[in-house]
Design a protein around this motif. Sequence first.
Motif, PDB file in Angstrom:
ATOM      1  N   ILE A  12      -2.954  95.388  56.436  1.00  0.00           N
ATOM      2  CA  ILE A  12      -1.643  94.740  56.548  1.00  0.00           C
ATOM      3  C   ILE A  12      -1.382  94.314  57.983  1.00  0.00           C
ATOM      4  N   TRP A  13      -1.671  95.186  58.929  1.00  0.00           N
ATOM      5  CA  TRP A  13      -1.390  94.897  60.328  1.00  0.00           C
ATOM      6  C   TRP A  13      -2.187  93.696  60.819  1.00  0.00           C
ATOM      7  N   ASN A  14      -3.395  93.498  60.297  1.00  0.00           N
ATOM      8  CA  ASN A  14      -4.192  92.331  60.670  1.00  0.00           C
ATOM      9  C   ASN A  14      -3.493  91.032  60.272  1.00  0.00           C
ATOM     10  N   VAL A  15      -2.785  91.028  59.149  1.00  0.00           N
ATOM     11  CA  VAL A  15      -2.059  89.839  58.702  1.00  0.00           C
ATOM     12  C   VAL A  15      -0.800  89.624  59.547  1.00  0.00           C
ATOM     13  N   PHE A  16      -0.211  90.695  60.051  1.00  0.00           N
ATOM     14  CA  PHE A  16       1.001  90.583  60.873  1.00  0.00           C
ATOM     15  C   PHE A  16       0.789  89.622  62.039  1.00  0.00           C
ATOM     16  N   THR A  44      -1.706  88.149  43.939  1.00  0.00           N
ATOM     17  CA  THR A  44      -2.889  88.984  43.742  1.00  0.00           C
ATOM     18  C   THR A  44      -3.574  89.260  45.080  1.00  0.00           C
ATOM     19  N   GLY A  45      -3.897  90.514  45.340  1.00  0.00           N
ATOM     20  CA  GLY A  45      -4.607  90.894  46.559  1.00  0.00           C
ATOM     21  C   GLY A  45      -3.651  91.283  47.672  1.00  0.00           C
ATOM     22  N   LEU A  46      -3.975  92.338  48.387  1.00  0.00           N
ATOM     23  CA  LEU A  46      -3.083  92.878  49.411  1.00  0.00           C
ATOM     24  C   LEU A  46      -2.771  91.874  50.517  1.00  0.00           C
ATOM     25  N   GLU A  47      -3.793  91.305  51.140  1.00  0.00           N
ATOM     26  CA  GLU A  47      -3.551  90.383  52.248  1.00  0.00           C
ATOM     27  C   GLU A  47      -2.764  89.157  51.776  1.00  0.00           C
TER      28      GLU A  47
END
Length: 134
Positions: free
Chosen positions: A91-95, A47-50
């Motif tokens: 998404i890029w922040n999680v990368f 659940t949740g994108l990040e």
Amino acid sequence: MTARDVVFPAGRQALYDQNRYSPAIRSNGFLFVSGQVGSLPDGSPETGLEAQVRRAFANLNAILEAAGCTFKDVVDVTVFIVDPATRFERIWNVFGENWGEAPYPTLTGVGVTWLYGFDFEIKVIAKLPDTAVN
């Protein structure tokens, strides 16, 4: 034809058998990893994108580890993102939590309209360490 040298992460072989594909194949010194999504052990989406992106990396890292690799061995990355115009920055922040330091692998990003209920998928090719079983 030679039998495929399949790599399974711990505890998920039944899920791959059910869906009829291999998580990764060793071939000629490389590891070809199928696209990994943010799926929980039962195959349902996190659940949740990040959280989904973090889980996709965790699933990817489990396969790399099973093959004797780490993300440092990855040479090529392809990501698939549903609605990248609104999700890319998150998404890029999680990368950064997984990407490591330069030199970086190659990267191809593809915007898609559907990923079987997921928002993100990552597919990689890694160079197997010389000590890894081929």
